[in-house]
Design a protein around this motif. Structure first.
Motif, PDB file in Angstrom:
ATOM      1  N   ASN A 164      42.974  41.614  37.219  1.00 47.67           N
ATOM      2  CA  ASN A 164      43.546  41.377  38.542  1.00 47.67           C
ATOM      3  C   ASN A 164      43.761  39.865  38.672  1.00 47.67           C
ATOM      4  O   ASN A 164      43.320  39.087  37.822  1.00 47.67           O
ATOM      5  N   SER A 165      44.451  39.478  39.729  1.00 50.04           N
ATOM      6  CA  SER A 165      44.547  38.055  40.036  1.00 50.04           C
ATOM      7  C   SER A 165      43.919  37.858  41.413  1.00 50.04           C
ATOM      8  O   SER A 165      44.095  38.701  42.301  1.00 50.04           O
ATOM      9  N   THR A 166      43.169  36.766  41.573  1.00 48.25           N
ATOM     10  CA  THR A 166      42.594  36.497  42.904  1.00 48.25           C
ATOM     11  C   THR A 166      43.346  35.374  43.601  1.00 48.25           C
ATOM     12  O   THR A 166      42.882  34.842  44.602  1.00 48.25           O
ATOM     13  N   GLY A 167      44.496  34.967  43.015  1.00 48.77           N
ATOM     14  CA  GLY A 167      45.314  33.951  43.673  1.00 48.77           C
ATOM     15  C   GLY A 167      44.695  32.562  43.609  1.00 48.77           C
ATOM     16  O   GLY A 167      43.776  32.302  42.825  1.00 48.77           O
ATOM     17  N   CYS A 168      45.219  31.682  44.460  1.00 49.00           N
ATOM     18  CA  CYS A 168      44.766  30.293  44.434  1.00 49.00           C
ATOM     19  C   CYS A 168      44.651  29.807  45.888  1.00 49.00           C
ATOM     20  O   CYS A 168      44.987  30.542  46.812  1.00 49.00           O
ATOM     21  N   PRO A 169      44.214  28.565  46.094  1.00 51.02           N
ATOM     22  CA  PRO A 169      44.044  28.098  47.487  1.00 51.02           C
ATOM     23  C   PRO A 169      45.348  28.132  48.288  1.00 51.02           C
ATOM     24  O   PRO A 169      45.332  28.050  49.518  1.00 51.02           O
ATOM     25  N   VAL A 251      45.624  47.318  35.853  1.00 50.84           N
ATOM     26  CA  VAL A 251      45.562  46.344  36.946  1.00 50.84           C
ATOM     27  C   VAL A 251      44.723  46.991  38.050  1.00 50.84           C
ATOM     28  O   VAL A 251      45.083  48.050  38.571  1.00 50.84           O
ATOM     29  N   ASN A 252      43.588  46.385  38.324  1.00 45.68           N
ATOM     30  CA  ASN A 252      42.625  46.982  39.255  1.00 45.68           C
ATOM     31  C   ASN A 252      42.557  46.115  40.512  1.00 45.68           C
ATOM     32  O   ASN A 252      41.981  45.036  40.517  1.00 45.68           O
ATOM     33  N   HIS A 253      43.177  46.623  41.581  1.00 43.25           N
ATOM     34  CA  HIS A 253      43.282  45.816  42.807  1.00 43.25           C
ATOM     35  C   HIS A 253      41.945  45.602  43.494  1.00 43.25           C
ATOM     36  O   HIS A 253      41.810  44.753  44.348  1.00 43.25           O
ATOM     37  N   ARG A 254      40.973  46.418  43.089  1.00 34.88           N
ATOM     38  CA  ARG A 254      39.640  46.251  43.685  1.00 34.88           C
ATOM     39  C   ARG A 254      38.822  45.183  42.993  1.00 34.88           C
ATOM     40  O   ARG A 254      37.754  44.812  43.457  1.00 34.88           O
ATOM     41  N   LEU A 255      39.304  44.750  41.835  1.00 39.86           N
ATOM     42  CA  LEU A 255      38.498  43.823  41.037  1.00 39.86           C
ATOM     43  C   LEU A 255      38.558  42.424  41.648  1.00 39.86           C
ATOM     44  O   LEU A 255      39.560  41.721  41.531  1.00 39.86           O
ATOM     45  N   VAL A 256      37.489  42.039  42.343  1.00 46.90           N
ATOM     46  CA  VAL A 256      37.465  40.706  42.957  1.00 46.90           C
ATOM     47  C   VAL A 256      36.274  39.908  42.432  1.00 46.90           C
ATOM     48  O   VAL A 256      36.202  38.707  42.552  1.00 46.90           O
ATOM     49  N   ASP A 260      32.146  33.426  43.943  1.00 47.07           N
ATOM     50  CA  ASP A 260      33.228  32.844  44.757  1.00 47.07           C
ATOM     51  C   ASP A 260      34.173  31.926  44.002  1.00 47.07           C
ATOM     52  O   ASP A 260      35.211  31.560  44.515  1.00 47.07           O
ATOM     53  N   TYR A 261      33.779  31.498  42.781  1.00 44.51           N
ATOM     54  CA  TYR A 261      34.574  30.428  42.178  1.00 44.51           C
ATOM     55  C   TYR A 261      35.884  30.879  41.531  1.00 44.51           C
ATOM     56  O   TYR A 261      36.649  30.062  41.049  1.00 44.51           O
ATOM     57  N   TYR A 262      36.162  32.173  41.526  1.00 43.06           N
ATOM     58  CA  TYR A 262      37.335  32.621  40.767  1.00 43.06           C
ATOM     59  C   TYR A 262      38.663  32.270  41.434  1.00 43.06           C
ATOM     60  O   TYR A 262      38.787  32.271  42.656  1.00 43.06           O
ATOM     61  N   THR A 263      39.638  31.968  40.584  1.00 39.96           N
ATOM     62  CA  THR A 263      41.026  31.761  41.001  1.00 39.96           C
ATOM     63  C   THR A 263      41.882  32.490  39.965  1.00 39.96           C
ATOM     64  O   THR A 263      41.443  32.672  38.833  1.00 39.96           O
ATOM     65  N   LYS A 264      43.058  32.872  40.345  1.00 42.96           N
ATOM     66  CA  LYS A 264      43.979  33.559  39.424  1.00 42.96           C
ATOM     67  C   LYS A 264      43.289  34.716  38.682  1.00 42.96           C
ATOM     68  O   LYS A 264      42.685  35.567  39.304  1.00 42.96           O
ATOM     69  N   THR A 265      43.338  34.662  37.338  1.00 42.26           N
ATOM     70  CA  THR A 265      42.874  35.809  36.529  1.00 42.26           C
ATOM     71  C   THR A 265      41.409  36.175  36.743  1.00 42.26           C
ATOM     72  O   THR A 265      40.531  35.310  36.668  1.00 42.26           O
ATOM     73  N   VAL A 266      41.142  37.448  36.972  1.00 38.59           N
ATOM     74  CA  VAL A 266      39.783  37.981  36.823  1.00 38.59           C
ATOM     75  C   VAL A 266      39.882  39.211  35.932  1.00 38.59           C
ATOM     76  O   VAL A 266      40.899  39.904  35.919  1.00 38.59           O
ATOM     77  N   PHE A 267      38.840  39.462  35.167  1.00 36.83           N
ATOM     78  CA  PHE A 267      38.888  40.639  34.285  1.00 36.83           C
ATOM     79  C   PHE A 267      37.494  41.161  33.997  1.00 36.83           C
ATOM     80  O   PHE A 267      36.496  40.450  34.162  1.00 36.83           O
ATOM     81  N   GLU A 268      37.448  42.408  33.590  1.00 40.23           N
ATOM     82  CA  GLU A 268      36.218  42.999  33.070  1.00 40.23           C
ATOM     83  C   GLU A 268      36.578  43.760  31.814  1.00 40.23           C
ATOM     84  O   GLU A 268      37.734  44.166  31.638  1.00 40.23           O
ATOM     85  N   VAL A 269      35.607  43.953  30.951  1.00 44.84           N
ATOM     86  CA  VAL A 269      35.803  44.855  29.812  1.00 44.84           C
ATOM     87  C   VAL A 269      34.921  46.063  30.064  1.00 44.84           C
ATOM     88  O   VAL A 269      33.738  45.911  30.385  1.00 44.84           O
ATOM     89  N   TRP A 270      35.516  47.211  29.941  1.00 45.76           N
ATOM     90  CA  TRP A 270      34.749  48.448  30.056  1.00 45.76           C
ATOM     91  C   TRP A 270      34.665  49.056  28.661  1.00 45.76           C
ATOM     92  O   TRP A 270      35.588  48.912  27.846  1.00 45.76           O
ATOM     93  N   ALA A 271      33.553  49.719  28.418  1.00 44.77           N
ATOM     94  CA  ALA A 271      33.375  50.378  27.120  1.00 44.77           C
ATOM     95  C   ALA A 271      32.805  51.758  27.380  1.00 44.77           C
ATOM     96  O   ALA A 271      32.106  51.964  28.375  1.00 44.77           O
ATOM     97  N   SER A 272      33.097  52.711  26.481  1.00 41.26           N
ATOM     98  CA  SER A 272      32.437  54.009  26.648  1.00 41.26           C
ATOM     99  C   SER A 272      30.983  53.777  26.251  1.00 41.26           C
ATOM    100  O   SER A 272      30.650  52.834  25.548  1.00 41.26           O
ATOM    101  N   GLY A 284      36.707  35.307  34.370  1.00 37.99           N
ATOM    102  CA  GLY A 284      37.963  34.927  34.996  1.00 37.99           C
ATOM    103  C   GLY A 284      38.117  33.426  35.069  1.00 37.99           C
ATOM    104  O   GLY A 284      37.270  32.667  34.588  1.00 37.99           O
ATOM    105  N   ARG A 285      39.230  33.040  35.712  1.00 36.14           N
ATOM    106  CA  ARG A 285      39.522  31.600  35.902  1.00 36.14           C
ATOM    107  C   ARG A 285      38.720  31.030  37.040  1.00 36.14           C
ATOM    108  O   ARG A 285      38.429  31.711  38.021  1.00 36.14           O
TER     109      ARG A 285
END
Ligand code: HAM
Length: 421
Positions: A164-169, A251-256, A260-272, A284-285
């Motif tokens: 997801n992206s969390t945008g910027c200021p 793209v997971n819109h719930r992924l925030v 608090d420090y994140y900007t732009k890209t956030v991600f997680e890796v899921w595994a079985s 993330g960024r």
């Protein structure tokens, strides 16, 4: 008095060490492959560092930190994560003066007062990878690839990215206004936590697990529709790299994320092998963080992964790590003179780089041979009265009846060249 390990902590017993070693060695190997250097920072830091970086209204800072006053009455905190300490070192040690970007990894314990459950502990180990000094989305994908390759080499299955992206200021305040409006008329339908968060940390409303909250947030405006041109392009470029590399992602819109420090890209890796809600890693960024703690404007991105979660997934998937090497030689002796000879011989063999073990408590030969078997030694050296008299010791390869006799000085070279004839 029965002492117990504190709740949410555990002991890593010898039989589990091969898993730990395997994950740590794989991390070192993959990080070196990508040109990331090891850095290590303190396990505790000034409390304010975490308050400023992780964020005052996050769960971590509000209720999970192990904070104490040291003997000078200064507030210290056991690190709840590793990114803040690395950024503090980057600023304090003036690492921004070195050619950028800087690429780091570190491995060590972190502490959060959470409700313990499978894959969630109060002391846990993170492997943490960070790249500071570049805002190019190609660095984002590189960081994500480090995570991917570590898991792939370990053998985890069912890997996928959530992004997801969390945008910027610039664009996030606009989005937060949209969210605020959206939730305003729906507050009464939210859980108590979310009602509280509404005034403090709106983004976190999106990742609440409560059924009723989920129904509401499902229909909430999505941040990807509100990004500014720069953030939108960044996200597009990252997605194009994921496509080129054929990495499965959603793209997971719930992924925030919970910091608090994140900007732009956030991600997680899921595994079985671990529950879908339990990410094996997240990151993330954090383009604003270095500045917030007193350094120059420095775009950066990273991720961290709980080693316990990786091991949990390995066990669920039946992945057996390579065994740690057993001692090569077991020394069995009978009698006092033989014991002295054995003390000397183990020293000579160990100095020569051969791993050796012995029992040292004068048990019967039978019992010593059982032990040799149990520890998985390849060879046994047997010294008794006859061997002391003849000056030739018995060297036996375990599991075979054949044995040879050698003078003490011949044993080390023979074990080194492995010739048993
Ligand atoms: P995080 O999502 O809070 O991010 O944690 C990263 C990973 O650490 C999680 O995905 C999980 O594997 C593991 N983890 C977190 N809490 C626990 C726990 N209580 N018990 C076991 N494992 C846990 C961070 O910590 C960020 N510093 C990641 C980062 C680095 N972002 C940018 N750079």
């Amino acid at each position: 008095m029965n002492y117990k390990a504190p709740r949410g902590t555990y002991d890593i017993l010898p039989e589990d060490q091969s898993y730990w070693r395997y994950v740590i060695e794989t991390t070192h190997r993959v990080c070196r492959l990508y040109g990331y250097e090891q850095i290590d920072v303190p396990i505790f830091e000034q409390t304010n560092l975490f308050k400023r970086s992780v964020g005052e209204s996050t769960d971590i800072v509000e209720k999970e930190m192990y904070t104490f006053a040291d003997r000078s009455d200064e507030s210290m905190t056991l690190r709840p994560e590793l990114t803040a300490g690395i950024c503090r070192a980057y600023v304090e040690r003036k690492l921004h003066g070195r050619p950028q970007p800087l690429k780091f990894f570190t491995i060590g314990p972190a502490f959060r007062y959470e409700r313990p459950q499978a894959g969630r502990y109060r002391q846990f180990y993170q492997l943490d990878v960070e790249a500071l000094g570049s805002q190019d989305p190609a660095i984002d994908i590189e960081i994500m690839q480090v995570a991917w390759q570590i898991y792939e080499e370990i053998g985890l299955g069912g890997l996928s990215f959530q992004v997801n992206s969390t945008g910027c200021p610039e664009c996030r305040p606009r989005y937060l206004n949209l969210l605020k409006e959206w939730y305003e008329s729906r507050i009464s339908g939210l859980c108590q936590d979310c009602q509280r968060r509404y005034g403090q940390n709106l983004l976190r409303l999106l990742d609440c697990k409560n059924e009723a909250c989920r129904e509401i947030s499902d229909r909430a405006p999505k941040i990807t529709t509100a990004l500014c041109g720069d953030c939108g392009n960044h996200f597009e470029e990252l997605r194009s790299y994921l496509d080129i590399l054929k990495r499965p992602y959603e793209v997971n819109h719930r992924l925030v994320r919970g910091l608090d420090y994140y900007t732009k890209t956030v991600f997680e890796v899921w595994a079985s092998g671990i529950g879908a809600q339990n990410a094996v890693s997240g990151g993330g960024r954090y383009d604003g963080l270095v500045k917030v703690i007193g350094g120059p404007e420095t775009p950066a991105i990273g991720f961290a992964s709980g080693i316990e979660r990786i091991i949990l997934a390995m066990k669920q998937e039946g992945i057996i790590p390579p065994e740690l090497a057993n001692p090569k030689v077991f020394i069995a002796y009978i009698g006092t003179a033989a014991k002295s000879a054995a003390v000397l011989l183990v020293q000579e063999l160990r100095s020569g780089g051969i791993s050796v073990t012995a029992l040292w408590d004068d048990r019967s030969l039978k019992s010593q041979m059982k032990q040799a078997d149990r520890v998985g030694a390849t060879y046994t050296v047997i010294i008794g009265n006859n061997e002391i008299t003849s000056g030739k010791y018995i060297l036996r390869r375990m599991g075979e009846s054949a044995q040879i006799v050698l003078s003490p000085s011949e044993i080390l070279p023979r074990l080194k060249d492995g010739d048993f004839s």
